[in-house]
Design a protein around this motif. Sequence first.
Motif, short mmCIF file in Angstrom:
data_model
loop_
_atom_site.label_atom_id
_atom_site.label_comp_id
_atom_site.label_asym_id
_atom_site.label_seq_id
_atom_site.Cartn_x
_atom_site.Cartn_y
_atom_site.Cartn_z
N ILE A 1 0.85 -1.20 0.00
CA ILE A 1 0.00 0.00 0.00
C ILE A 1 0.88 1.25 0.00
O ILE A 1 0.67 2.19 -0.77
CB ILE A 1 -0.93 0.00 1.23
CG1 ILE A 1 -1.96 -1.11 1.12
CG2 ILE A 1 -1.65 1.33 1.36
CD1 ILE A 1 -2.77 -1.35 2.37
N MET A 2 1.90 1.25 0.86
CA MET A 2 2.79 2.41 0.94
C MET A 2 3.48 2.63 -0.41
O MET A 2 3.57 3.76 -0.89
CB MET A 2 3.87 2.19 2.00
CG MET A 2 3.32 2.10 3.40
SD MET A 2 2.73 3.69 3.94
CE MET A 2 1.56 3.24 5.16
N PHE A 3 3.94 1.54 -1.02
CA PHE A 3 4.70 1.71 -2.27
C PHE A 3 3.81 1.98 -3.47
O PHE A 3 4.29 2.49 -4.49
CB PHE A 3 5.65 0.53 -2.49
CG PHE A 3 6.95 0.74 -1.79
CD1 PHE A 3 7.96 1.49 -2.38
CD2 PHE A 3 7.15 0.28 -0.50
CE1 PHE A 3 9.14 1.74 -1.71
CE2 PHE A 3 8.32 0.53 0.17
CZ PHE A 3 9.33 1.26 -0.44
N ASN A 4 2.51 1.68 -3.38
CA ASN A 4 1.60 2.13 -4.43
C ASN A 4 1.69 3.64 -4.57
O ASN A 4 1.79 4.18 -5.67
CB ASN A 4 0.16 1.76 -4.07
CG ASN A 4 -0.17 0.34 -4.42
OD1 ASN A 4 0.53 -0.28 -5.21
ND2 ASN A 4 -1.22 -0.19 -3.82
N TRP A 5 1.63 4.32 -3.43
CA TRP A 5 1.63 5.79 -3.45
C TRP A 5 3.00 6.31 -3.80
O TRP A 5 3.14 7.26 -4.58
CB TRP A 5 1.16 6.34 -2.11
CG TRP A 5 -0.27 6.05 -1.84
CD1 TRP A 5 -0.79 5.03 -1.10
CD2 TRP A 5 -1.40 6.77 -2.36
NE1 TRP A 5 -2.17 5.08 -1.12
CE2 TRP A 5 -2.57 6.13 -1.88
CE3 TRP A 5 -1.55 7.89 -3.19
CZ2 TRP A 5 -3.85 6.58 -2.19
CZ3 TRP A 5 -2.82 8.33 -3.49
CH2 TRP A 5 -3.96 7.67 -2.99
N ILE A 6 4.03 5.70 -3.22
CA ILE A 6 5.39 6.17 -3.51
C ILE A 6 5.66 6.04 -5.01
O ILE A 6 6.16 6.98 -5.65
CB ILE A 6 6.42 5.37 -2.69
CG1 ILE A 6 6.22 5.65 -1.20
CG2 ILE A 6 7.84 5.74 -3.11
CD1 ILE A 6 7.09 4.81 -0.27
N ALA A 7 5.26 4.91 -5.60
CA ALA A 7 5.50 4.70 -7.03
C ALA A 7 4.73 5.73 -7.85
O ALA A 7 5.28 6.32 -8.78
CB ALA A 7 5.07 3.29 -7.43
N LEU A 8 3.47 5.94 -7.50
CA LEU A 8 2.66 6.90 -8.25
C LEU A 8 3.31 8.28 -8.26
O LEU A 8 3.48 8.91 -9.31
CB LEU A 8 1.26 6.98 -7.65
CG LEU A 8 0.34 8.02 -8.28
CD1 LEU A 8 -0.15 7.55 -9.62
CD2 LEU A 8 -0.84 8.33 -7.37
N PHE A 9 3.69 8.76 -7.07
CA PHE A 9 4.26 10.10 -6.99
C PHE A 9 5.63 10.16 -7.65
O PHE A 9 5.96 11.14 -8.32
CB PHE A 9 4.35 10.55 -5.52
CG PHE A 9 3.01 10.72 -4.87
CD1 PHE A 9 1.94 11.25 -5.59
CD2 PHE A 9 2.79 10.36 -3.55
CE1 PHE A 9 0.69 11.41 -5.02
CE2 PHE A 9 1.54 10.51 -2.97
CZ PHE A 9 0.49 11.03 -3.70
N ALA A 10 6.42 9.12 -7.48
CA ALA A 10 7.75 9.10 -8.10
C ALA A 10 7.63 9.12 -9.62
O ALA A 10 8.38 9.82 -10.31
CB ALA A 10 8.54 7.88 -7.64
#
Lengths: 388, 330
Positions: free
Chosen positions: A143-152
């Motif tokens: 879940i955390m990396f879904n958002w990190i990936a999207l923003f990155a």
Amino acid sequence: MRNRRNHTGLINGTASLISIALGLIFGFLLLLVFNASFAVSGFNNLMTTGFASSEKLAKVFYQSAPLLMTGLSVAFAFKTGLFNIGATGQYTLGAFFALMGVVQFRLPWWMGLILGMVGGALLGLIPGVCKALFNVNEVITSIMFNWIALFAVNLSINNMPLMLANAWGAINKDRTAALTSSKFMAYNPNATIPKAGLDKLLGSNYMNIGVFIAILVAVIIWIVMNRTTFGYELKACGYNRHASNYAGINAKRNIILSMTISGALAGIGGGLYYLSGTAQYTLVKSLLGMGFNGIPVALLASSNPIGTIFSALFVSYIQVGGDALQPEYSREIIDIIIAAIIYLSAFSLLMRGWIAKRLLRNQKDNTNMGDEAPAEPANEAESGVKAQ
Amino acid sequence: MTGNVIADILSGTILFAVPLLLVALGGMFSERSGVINIALEGIMVIGALFSCLFLRMVDASGFGPAHPQLSVFFAILAAALSGVLFSLLLAFASIRLKADQTIGGTALNMLAPAFAIVLTWAIQGQGQTTILIPNWVRITQANFGVTAGSGFLERFFFKSFFMTTPIAFLLLIAAIVVLYKTRLGLRLRACGEHPQAADSVGINVYKMRYLGVGISGFLGGIGGFAFTVAAGSGFQSSVAGYGFLALAVMIFGNWKPLNILGASLFFALFKIIGSYAGSIPFLPQFNGVKSSEYIYLMLPYIVTMIVLILTSKKSRAPKSEGIPYDKGGR
């Protein structure tokens, strides 16, 4: 042994079909409730649009390719006892890597797909490592990396001028380059997935060989899972981690590998969709739905890779039908129907027991009457069913 | 100036911590009783949907503007009740029918936003996807008969103050008391750890699990409403992944109420710092980078991950969560 397996497939399939039928009936009732005068024509649209014209059929295939890949990603992780809720992030990073390959590095489409796979795998690797080495639940990491990936990804695209559509003659800069614009075609003519004449056959620009690539991957995954030692080890870890550790299987390594492969599958999905030439990645601050839609696709198929092919096609089919529901109804009715089908398939344990009983009774009746229909003695079938 | 920024950051932190706290507490009750509740996102959507529809109704009828805080209280009740009803769908599938809890939860997460959109369209007309929140919902100085000031404390308390905040505080205390100081709490926890043992001393495991999921529906529904008032732009059939974040906060908080409070404040603080980064003097501004706001948007997720990795050795989930209880099983 052989007929035991036959029964499992038959029973699972029948349970899924019953869920689908009940879900569709529920959908029809919904249409009646919300707008009774259009219910019959609406339901007809929903059920037939996908086959109504070759153009719509092309759309079904077009959407089913990424769905199949994210579904396969979730299914693969499920089979190994992990819940990959991060398919959407892996899909996004895969899409970015694939686009970066064809735009920044002028690579051909298939290299783009491979890069997309690498991108997804990288993002799948992280929750795998966190789970195996640090005991962090894979759901939370994903879940955390879904958002990190999207923003990155959004950050990176904004800082790569070539990636944006306005570098190629379009005015908008909130999305990536249109791979089929004439300016881009002159720059990299091999960026899009080939259509192999299928677009002419079905009369639609949406058609390309993407869906066949996805089906091929599904078959490969089925072979890996069911016909190799590696697949056996992965599944063993899924059933019982401690038992497999005891049997000499390196469970930590398998967790990492299985999340990485699962991520790679979602990453290919991102590549397949955004290298089609008919889709542009739009910079938004919400997660892409395609990754989450992989979850119902996997569940509907009971995580069977071959089943995933059919469930992806089905979900895509009624989504195309759902578009035809507008404007009388909002197309989200489709999501309600799919949700109902998934919810009903959660009862499959109950349903499978019931189907198995019916199947058994029929076979018994048939043998008692001396019919030639049953291929095997009833008592053998009985033991097969009980083994469920 | 800096004082104002600090006041805004602190009040924003509390504002966004409230939904995370409520929903994560809900998840905690469900998982402590042995049911993995992945449907929190859907429960939040349903709670937000019905409370916002209620507010819309009383706003139109004139009751709302006349009795604003009473209406908000009823809206919170509507959120809680609809959350409970919706969560019963999960409870029924995962407890009575012993279905896979992830499957039921996923179905409900898919159902809720779709249902919200369809219902919003049906009520407000086609394409009207936002249910606006009336502006009398916010508590201002005027509610206390005080004239508006603009000092540090006024800004801290009244910049964005909603009834959900004090209610969340009360519910947190209630949650701690129920979970640790009552027989009910002890029984509930037993069912999540070792249901067979609980059953053998006469505890009805099914009933306890229904209760655990029901409480998660209650808190999750209110949390959905709290998120919608905090987000400020009205209800758009979504809670922007906060249900999943709450799940993460619950794991981060190690399934314990006070840790969950800490985890939700921690996450909310970094989220707010991220969105205020431009006006915080000592933070690097990345002027050479385009769309640098994304760097700070990533901040809360990255920081949470680092803390999780550092503290994960102590992480311990309820032992029997996710396993349907079968009376006849061994």
